[in-house]
Scaffold this motif. Structure first.
Motif, PDB file in Angstrom:
ATOM      1  N   GLU A   1       0.516  -1.419   0.135  1.00 41.34           N
ATOM      2  CA  GLU A   1       0.386  -0.048  -0.080  1.00 41.34           C
ATOM      3  C   GLU A   1       0.800   1.440  -0.355  1.00 41.34           C
ATOM      4  O   GLU A   1       0.598   2.057  -0.241  1.00 41.34           O
TER       5      GLU A   1
ATOM      6  N   SER B   1      -0.941  -8.022  -0.464  1.00 44.18           N
ATOM      7  CA  SER B   1      -0.346  -6.795  -0.663  1.00 44.18           C
ATOM      8  C   SER B   1       1.198  -6.665  -2.078  1.00 44.18           C
ATOM      9  O   SER B   1       0.752  -5.292  -2.405  1.00 44.18           O
TER      10      SER B   1
ATOM     11  N   ALA C   1      -9.143  -9.103   4.881  1.00 39.40           N
ATOM     12  CA  ALA C   1      -9.290  -7.744   5.406  1.00 39.40           C
ATOM     13  C   ALA C   1      -7.731  -7.763   3.629  1.00 39.40           C
ATOM     14  O   ALA C   1      -8.372  -6.458   3.147  1.00 39.40           O
ATOM     15  N   VAL C   2      -7.102  -8.739   3.772  1.00 42.13           N
ATOM     16  CA  VAL C   2      -5.524  -8.207   2.650  1.00 42.13           C
ATOM     17  C   VAL C   2      -6.955  -8.343   1.327  1.00 42.13           C
ATOM     18  O   VAL C   2      -7.043  -7.969   0.124  1.00 42.13           O
TER      19      VAL C   2
ATOM     20  N   GLU D   1     -10.093  -8.139   0.429  1.00 43.96           N
ATOM     21  CA  GLU D   1     -11.067  -6.836   0.063  1.00 43.96           C
ATOM     22  C   GLU D   1     -10.430  -5.623   0.199  1.00 43.96           C
ATOM     23  O   GLU D   1     -10.738  -4.615  -0.457  1.00 43.96           O
ATOM     24  N   THR D   2      -9.407  -5.413   0.972  1.00 44.62           N
ATOM     25  CA  THR D   2      -8.570  -4.324   0.556  1.00 44.62           C
ATOM     26  C   THR D   2      -8.077  -4.082  -1.015  1.00 44.62           C
ATOM     27  O   THR D   2      -8.171  -3.358  -1.683  1.00 44.62           O
ATOM     28  N   TRP D   3      -7.606  -5.104  -1.890  1.00 47.60           N
ATOM     29  CA  TRP D   3      -6.524  -5.604  -2.964  1.00 47.60           C
ATOM     30  C   TRP D   3      -8.166  -5.704  -3.565  1.00 47.60           C
ATOM     31  O   TRP D   3      -7.201  -6.578  -5.237  1.00 47.60           O
ATOM     32  N   SER D   4      -8.858  -6.170  -3.546  1.00 45.10           N
ATOM     33  CA  SER D   4      -9.844  -6.204  -5.144  1.00 45.10           C
ATOM     34  C   SER D   4     -10.042  -5.517  -5.964  1.00 45.10           C
ATOM     35  O   SER D   4     -10.861  -6.267  -6.665  1.00 45.10           O
TER      36      SER D   4
END
Length: 208
Positions: free
Chosen positions: A24, A111, A159-160, A162-165
C-alpha cells in the motif's frame, strides 16, 4: 546468495522507478521514489556515465528485484528460458510471472510479492487440491490455486482480499474473489506484463 533484508524502498530508488515492493505504501504519498527520485547513498544525486555493461546490469537487477528472486534462481530461470522455443527474454518473463508467489500477488490475495511469499510459506494455499509452501513453484496453465478452508476465516486474509479486490486482474488468469480461487488459463503475452524492462539487455548480459 543470502536474501536481501534491508529497506526495500532503497531498491526502488536505486532502479529509479516503482517496483511495488511495499504494498500500500507504494500507492501513497509516502512512496520513497516520489519523495526522493534519486539513488540512495552519499553519491546518489551525482551524474554518472553508464557503460553498456552498466545498462545491462541495471535491467537484470530491476527484473530480479521486481520478482523478489535471488541471483542463482534468476540465472536458473534464464537457462530454462534459453531451452524453450521463442524469444529468450520473453520466455524469462513468462517463467517469472508463473511463480506461485507472483500468481498469489497478481490475483489480489496479497499486497506485495513479499507478503505473498510469506503467506505461501505459512501454508495458506492449495495447488490443485494439495497444500503447497514452495514460493518458487512454477504454475502451469490449467492449475488452480485456492486459499485453504482454515485460512478463509482468517481476519488478515479477509482484510487483504477486501483491500486489494479492486486491483485489475490480468487477462491470463481467472480469479474468483468470493471463492478465493485463481486459475491460470495461459501464459501471459509480453504486452500483458507491466514490468518496464528491456529484457533483450538481460539476454545480452548473460550471453557474454
Amino acid at each position: 546468495m543470502a536474501r536481501y533484508t534491508g529497506a526495500v524502498c532503497r531498491l526502488c530508488r536505486r532502479e529509479g522507478k516503482k517496483l511495488f515492493l511495499k504494498g500500500e505504501r507504494c500507492f501513497s504519498d509516502k512512496c520513497s521514489v516520489s519523495l526522493r527520485s534519486y539513488a540512495p547513498g552519499q553519491h546518489g544525486q551525482s551524474r554518472k556515465k553508464v557503460s553498456e555493461y552498466g545498462l545491462q546490469l541495471r535491467e537484470k537487477q530491476m527484473a530480479k528485484r521486481y520478482y523478489n528472486v535471488s541471483e542463482n534462481q534468476f540465472y536458473k530461470y534464464f537457462e530454462m528460458a534459453e531451452r524453450k522455443p521463442g524469444m529468450t527474454g520473453e520466455n524469462l518473463l513468462k517463467i517469472l510471472e508463473s511463480r506461485l508467489d507472483n500468481i498469489v500477488y497478481r490475483a489480489g490475495f496479497a499486497s506485495s510479492r513479499a507478503e505473498a511469499r510469506q503467506l505461501v510459506l505459512h501454508n495458506h494455499f492449495r495447488l490443485n487440491g494439495k497444500k503447497v509452501n514452495i514460493c518458487s513453484l512454477l504454475v502451469k496453465p490449467g492449475d488452480v490455486i485456492e486459499v485453504t478452508e482454515a485460512s478463509r476465516s482468517n481476519d488478515k486474509m479477509k482484510a487483504v482480499v477486501e483491500t486489494w479486490s479492486a486491483r485489475p486482474v490480468p487477462m491470463w488468469m481467472d480469479v474468483n474473489k468470493d471463492g478465493m480461487t485463481v486459475k491460470m488459463d495461459r501464459y501471459p503475452n509480453r504486452d500483458e506484463i507491466d514490468l518496464e524492462v528491456a529484457e533483450h539487455l538481460i539476454v545480452e548480459l548473460y550471453s557474454k
